[in-house]
Scaffold this motif. Structure first.
Motif, PDB file in Angstrom:
ATOM      1  N   PRO A  87      31.161 -85.542 -36.327  1.00  0.00           N
ATOM      2  CA  PRO A  87      31.296 -85.003 -37.684  1.00  0.00           C
ATOM      3  C   PRO A  87      30.687 -83.616 -37.884  1.00  0.00           C
ATOM      4  CG  PRO A  87      29.636 -86.725 -37.632  1.00  0.00           C
ATOM      5  CD  PRO A  87      30.298 -86.719 -36.284  1.00  0.00           C
ATOM      6  N   TRP A  88      29.786 -83.204 -37.017  1.00  0.00           N
ATOM      7  CA  TRP A  88      29.092 -81.931 -37.213  1.00  0.00           C
ATOM      8  C   TRP A  88      29.564 -80.836 -36.261  1.00  0.00           C
ATOM      9  CZ3 TRP A  88      27.245 -82.109 -41.718  1.00  0.00           C
ATOM     10  CH2 TRP A  88      26.790 -83.326 -42.234  1.00  0.00           C
ATOM     11  N   VAL A  89      30.699 -81.036 -35.639  1.00  0.00           N
ATOM     12  CA  VAL A  89      31.241 -80.014 -34.747  1.00  0.00           C
ATOM     13  C   VAL A  89      32.303 -79.236 -35.504  1.00  0.00           C
ATOM     14  CG1 VAL A  89      32.362 -79.576 -32.531  1.00  0.00           C
ATOM     15  CG2 VAL A  89      30.738 -81.463 -32.738  1.00  0.00           C
ATOM     16  N   LEU A  90      32.177 -77.917 -35.497  1.00  0.00           N
ATOM     17  CA  LEU A  90      33.024 -77.034 -36.303  1.00  0.00           C
ATOM     18  C   LEU A  90      34.422 -76.840 -35.721  1.00  0.00           C
ATOM     19  CD1 LEU A  90      33.337 -75.018 -38.654  1.00  0.00           C
ATOM     20  CD2 LEU A  90      32.326 -73.287 -37.163  1.00  0.00           C
ATOM     21  N   ASP A  91      34.520 -76.695 -34.398  1.00  0.00           N
ATOM     22  CA  ASP A  91      35.837 -76.464 -33.801  1.00  0.00           C
ATOM     23  C   ASP A  91      35.897 -76.992 -32.373  1.00  0.00           C
ATOM     24  OD1 ASP A  91      34.436 -74.534 -32.347  1.00  0.00           O
ATOM     25  OD2 ASP A  91      35.373 -72.842 -33.348  1.00  0.00           O
ATOM     26  N   PHE A  92      37.126 -77.178 -31.891  1.00  0.00           N
ATOM     27  CA  PHE A  92      37.366 -77.750 -30.562  1.00  0.00           C
ATOM     28  C   PHE A  92      38.527 -77.006 -29.909  1.00  0.00           C
ATOM     29  CE2 PHE A  92      36.125 -81.106 -33.484  1.00  0.00           C
ATOM     30  CZ  PHE A  92      35.097 -81.745 -32.824  1.00  0.00           C
ATOM     31  N   TRP A  93      38.406 -76.760 -28.610  1.00  0.00           N
ATOM     32  CA  TRP A  93      39.553 -76.241 -27.876  1.00  0.00           C
ATOM     33  C   TRP A  93      40.665 -77.282 -27.858  1.00  0.00           C
ATOM     34  CZ3 TRP A  93      39.915 -71.388 -27.319  1.00  0.00           C
ATOM     35  CH2 TRP A  93      38.859 -70.577 -26.908  1.00  0.00           C
ATOM     36  N   THR A  94      41.897 -76.820 -27.989  1.00  0.00           N
ATOM     37  CA  THR A  94      43.077 -77.657 -27.783  1.00  0.00           C
ATOM     38  C   THR A  94      43.809 -77.100 -26.566  1.00  0.00           C
ATOM     39  OG1 THR A  94      44.655 -76.338 -29.058  1.00  0.00           O
ATOM     40  CG2 THR A  94      43.288 -77.924 -30.292  1.00  0.00           C
ATOM     41  N   SER A  95      44.898 -77.725 -26.174  1.00  0.00           N
ATOM     42  CA  SER A  95      45.663 -77.211 -25.038  1.00  0.00           C
ATOM     43  C   SER A  95      46.612 -76.096 -25.447  1.00  0.00           C
ATOM     44  CB  SER A  95      46.433 -78.336 -24.345  1.00  0.00           C
ATOM     45  OG  SER A  95      47.510 -78.773 -25.127  1.00  0.00           O
ATOM     46  N   GLY A  96      46.702 -75.793 -26.748  1.00  0.00           N
ATOM     47  CA  GLY A  96      47.621 -74.769 -27.228  1.00  0.00           C
ATOM     48  C   GLY A  96      47.247 -73.374 -26.783  1.00  0.00           C
ATOM     49  N   ASN A  97      48.261 -72.598 -26.384  1.00  0.00           N
ATOM     50  CA  ASN A  97      48.022 -71.215 -25.991  1.00  0.00           C
ATOM     51  C   ASN A  97      49.330 -70.442 -26.011  1.00  0.00           C
ATOM     52  OD1 ASN A  97      49.196 -70.844 -23.129  1.00  0.00           O
ATOM     53  ND2 ASN A  97      48.079 -72.776 -22.991  1.00  0.00           N
ATOM     54  N   SER A  98      49.189 -69.122 -26.016  1.00  0.00           N
ATOM     55  CA  SER A  98      50.354 -68.236 -25.914  1.00  0.00           C
ATOM     56  C   SER A  98      50.234 -67.389 -24.658  1.00  0.00           C
ATOM     57  CB  SER A  98      50.474 -67.355 -27.163  1.00  0.00           C
ATOM     58  OG  SER A  98      49.366 -66.486 -27.254  1.00  0.00           O
ATOM     59  N   LEU A  99      49.565 -67.897 -23.647  1.00  0.00           N
ATOM     60  CA  LEU A  99      49.392 -67.172 -22.399  1.00  0.00           C
ATOM     61  C   LEU A  99      50.760 -66.930 -21.757  1.00  0.00           C
ATOM     62  CD1 LEU A  99      46.339 -69.185 -21.064  1.00  0.00           C
ATOM     63  CD2 LEU A  99      46.312 -66.852 -21.959  1.00  0.00           C
ATOM     64  N   GLY A 100      51.054 -65.696 -21.465  1.00  0.00           N
ATOM     65  CA  GLY A 100      52.321 -65.388 -20.815  1.00  0.00           C
ATOM     66  C   GLY A 100      53.452 -65.058 -21.763  1.00  0.00           C
ATOM     67  N   GLN A 101      53.332 -65.410 -23.030  1.00  0.00           N
ATOM     68  CA  GLN A 101      54.419 -65.121 -23.974  1.00  0.00           C
ATOM     69  C   GLN A 101      53.826 -64.960 -25.371  1.00  0.00           C
ATOM     70  OE1 GLN A 101      57.680 -67.832 -23.806  1.00  0.00           O
ATOM     71  NE2 GLN A 101      58.889 -66.672 -25.273  1.00  0.00           N
ATOM     72  N   THR A 102      53.583 -63.743 -25.768  1.00  0.00           N
ATOM     73  CA  THR A 102      52.976 -63.467 -27.064  1.00  0.00           C
ATOM     74  C   THR A 102      53.839 -64.003 -28.205  1.00  0.00           C
ATOM     75  OG1 THR A 102      51.995 -61.464 -26.140  1.00  0.00           O
ATOM     76  CG2 THR A 102      52.062 -61.632 -28.541  1.00  0.00           C
ATOM     77  N   GLY A 103      53.186 -64.712 -29.103  1.00  0.00           N
ATOM     78  CA  GLY A 103      53.860 -65.228 -30.291  1.00  0.00           C
ATOM     79  C   GLY A 103      54.452 -66.615 -30.154  1.00  0.00           C
ATOM     80  N   ALA A 104      54.629 -67.092 -28.933  1.00  0.00           N
ATOM     81  CA  ALA A 104      55.138 -68.454 -28.712  1.00  0.00           C
ATOM     82  C   ALA A 104      53.987 -69.290 -28.170  1.00  0.00           C
ATOM     83  CB  ALA A 104      56.306 -68.449 -27.730  1.00  0.00           C
ATOM     84  N   TYR A 105      53.717 -70.396 -28.813  1.00  0.00           N
ATOM     85  CA  TYR A 105      52.601 -71.254 -28.403  1.00  0.00           C
ATOM     86  C   TYR A 105      53.122 -72.506 -27.715  1.00  0.00           C
ATOM     87  CZ  TYR A 105      49.638 -68.196 -31.080  1.00  0.00           C
ATOM     88  OH  TYR A 105      48.968 -67.084 -31.528  1.00  0.00           O
ATOM     89  N   TYR A 106      52.458 -72.870 -26.638  1.00  0.00           N
ATOM     90  CA  TYR A 106      52.807 -74.047 -25.845  1.00  0.00           C
ATOM     91  C   TYR A 106      51.588 -74.945 -25.727  1.00  0.00           C
ATOM     92  CZ  TYR A 106      57.111 -71.739 -24.500  1.00  0.00           C
ATOM     93  OH  TYR A 106      58.341 -71.147 -24.532  1.00  0.00           O
ATOM     94  N   TRP A 107      51.844 -76.241 -25.567  1.00  0.00           N
ATOM     95  CA  TRP A 107      50.771 -77.187 -25.274  1.00  0.00           C
ATOM     96  C   TRP A 107      50.636 -77.244 -23.753  1.00  0.00           C
ATOM     97  CZ3 TRP A 107      48.044 -77.722 -29.300  1.00  0.00           C
ATOM     98  CH2 TRP A 107      48.595 -77.895 -30.550  1.00  0.00           C
TER      99      TRP A 107
END
Length: 187
Positions: A87-107
């Motif tokens: 409950p006290w953690v502000l943020d978490f990494w997810t698998s989402g990224n736009s590495l390799g293609q700006t503007g398109a996000y992939y899991w």
């Protein structure tokens, strides 16, 4: 003719006496290795601070991937799980990224195009980075809530959530050790 049925019954009885129920290493929830069931996935929050690349590697070492989110219902269930687990953690990494293609996000964990992207206000800010965090937009005395996606530089450090696919089966039937050899001797 009766003796054929008797022999068949004897062999069937022998095989059935050699069966045993074996528990696998998958508990009833279908989740392994300290993962807990939430939103139809096996999830694990890790409070160790890693950059995105290290977090991805850490999840993979556990036979998992970083968190992906497919829809609003799943996000709500994940938020309820976070309220209990971290409950006290502000943020978490997810698998989402736009590495390799700006503007398109992939899991990264599934390789799929991210179609559901519940952005935090004023996001995405592509100048902030290529990797997605699940970030709280609301604080109360009970902890953080109202999680949405924001992008960050992948080299920043933070906690992460790993996800495993839920295992569907948790028991199996096997012959007792040595049964095959015993059957060969009798045949």
């Amino acid at each position: 003719m009766l003796w054929h049925k008797l022999i068949g019954f004897a062999i069937l009885s022998l095989v059935l006496t050699q069966l045993e129920l074996v528990q696998s290493d998958v508990p009833a929830s279908g989740c392994r290795n300290n993962f807990s069931l939430a939103a139809g996935k096996c999830l694990l929050v890790t409070n160790s601070y890693y950059n995105w690349y290290e977090a991805d590697r850490h999840c993979r070492s556990l036979g998992a991937g970083l968190l992906s989110i497919q829809n609003q219902t799943q996000l709500q269930q994940i938020e309820q799980w976070i309220a209990v687990k971290a409950p006290w953690v502000l943020d978490f990494w997810t698998s989402g990224n736009s590495l390799g293609q700006t503007g398109a996000y992939y899991w990264q964990s599934t390789g799929e195009l991210a179609r559901y992207l519940p952005w935090s206000p004023s996001q995405p800010q592509t100048k902030n980075g290529d990797c997605l965090v699940l970030e709280s937009n609301k604080y109360s005395t009970a902890g953080y809530s109202d999680f949405r996606l924001s992008n960050k530089n992948c080299t920043h450090f933070g906690p992460h959530i790993c996800e495993q696919q839920q295992q569907k089966y948790n028991t199996r039937i096997c012959l007792k050790p040595g049964s095959y050899e015993n059957a060969q001797v009798l045949a």
